[in-house]
Design a protein around this motif. Structure first.
Motif, PDB file in Angstrom:
ATOM      1  N   LEU A  81       0.836  -1.201   0.000  1.00 45.66           N
ATOM      2  CA  LEU A  81       0.000   0.000   0.000  1.00 45.66           C
ATOM      3  C   LEU A  81       0.865   1.242   0.000  1.00 45.66           C
ATOM      4  CD1 LEU A  81      -0.331   1.558   2.999  1.00 45.66           C
ATOM      5  CD2 LEU A  81      -1.501  -0.554   3.516  1.00 45.66           C
ATOM      6  N   VAL A  82       0.278   2.319  -0.495  1.00 45.70           N
ATOM      7  CA  VAL A  82       0.974   3.601  -0.565  1.00 45.70           C
ATOM      8  C   VAL A  82       0.148   4.628   0.199  1.00 45.70           C
ATOM      9  CG1 VAL A  82       1.860   5.407  -2.089  1.00 45.70           C
ATOM     10  CG2 VAL A  82       1.952   3.009  -2.817  1.00 45.70           C
ATOM     11  N   HIS A  83       0.823   5.344   1.089  1.00 48.23           N
ATOM     12  CA  HIS A  83       0.172   6.433   1.829  1.00 48.23           C
ATOM     13  C   HIS A  83       1.101   7.638   1.821  1.00 48.23           C
ATOM     14  CE1 HIS A  83      -0.675   8.734   5.572  1.00 48.23           C
ATOM     15  NE2 HIS A  83      -1.844   8.761   4.970  1.00 48.23           N
ATOM     16  N   ASP A  84       0.592   8.757   1.379  1.00 48.11           N
ATOM     17  CA  ASP A  84       1.375  10.004   1.306  1.00 48.11           C
ATOM     18  C   ASP A  84       2.703   9.813   0.580  1.00 48.11           C
ATOM     19  OD1 ASP A  84      -0.540  11.548   2.523  1.00 48.11           O
ATOM     20  OD2 ASP A  84       0.438  11.604   4.484  1.00 48.11           O
ATOM     21  N   GLY A  85       2.695   9.019  -0.488  1.00 43.90           N
ATOM     22  CA  GLY A  85       3.890   8.817  -1.295  1.00 43.90           C
ATOM     23  C   GLY A  85       4.883   7.812  -0.744  1.00 43.90           C
ATOM     24  N   VAL A  86       4.577   7.199   0.398  1.00 44.84           N
ATOM     25  CA  VAL A  86       5.458   6.215   1.011  1.00 44.84           C
ATOM     26  C   VAL A  86       4.862   4.825   0.784  1.00 44.84           C
ATOM     27  CG1 VAL A  86       6.507   5.414   3.166  1.00 44.84           C
ATOM     28  CG2 VAL A  86       6.200   7.861   2.757  1.00 44.84           C
ATOM     29  N   THR A  87       5.700   3.892   0.336  1.00 47.78           N
ATOM     30  CA  THR A  87       5.264   2.535   0.049  1.00 47.78           C
ATOM     31  C   THR A  87       5.485   1.643   1.269  1.00 47.78           C
ATOM     32  OG1 THR A  87       5.805   2.830  -2.278  1.00 47.78           O
ATOM     33  CG2 THR A  87       5.585   0.570  -1.492  1.00 47.78           C
TER      34      THR A  87
END
Length: 113
Positions: A81-87
């Motif tokens: 998953l990706v959140h705020d550009g972080v994987t």
């Protein structure tokens, strides 16, 4: 904190690995967005929790809670998953106790935030 739909105030994107032929007999693994972005609650695991579990390393461990929809129940540990550009790599998925309306995804990343 009470868990309800209003507490899901972050957006995450699930990604799934796709294997495509490379034209010379091999395969290329690519990560593609899987489904729409979904609302989630995010809680980073504290250093104390990580130490007591014997899981101390340089990775950030985070728990994301999402609704237990048909799409959510189809998420796999092999997805990410990706959140705020972080994987984040998914390490576990479970139902949130007593509700069955939510799922908790435990994920980790080596990226610094």
């Amino acid at each position: 904190m009470v868990l309800n739909a209003g507490s899901l105030n972050r957006r995450i994107q699930i990604q799934r690995k796709i294997r495509t032929p490379d034209g010379s007999g091999g395969f290329i693994n690519e990560w593609n967005n899987h489904g729409p972005t979904i609302f989630a609650r995010r809680r980073d695991v504290s250093d104390i929790e990580r130490l007591s579990a014997g899981a101390w390393n340089n990775k950030l461990v985070t728990r994301f809670v999402i609704r237990a929809t048909a799409f959510g129940k189809g998420i796999r540990r092999t997805d990410r998953l990706v959140h705020d550009g972080v994987t984040f790599e998914i390490s576990g998925i479970k139902e949130v106790p007593d509700t069955r309306a939510f799922l908790e995804i435990t994920a980790e990343t080596e990226e610094t935030l």
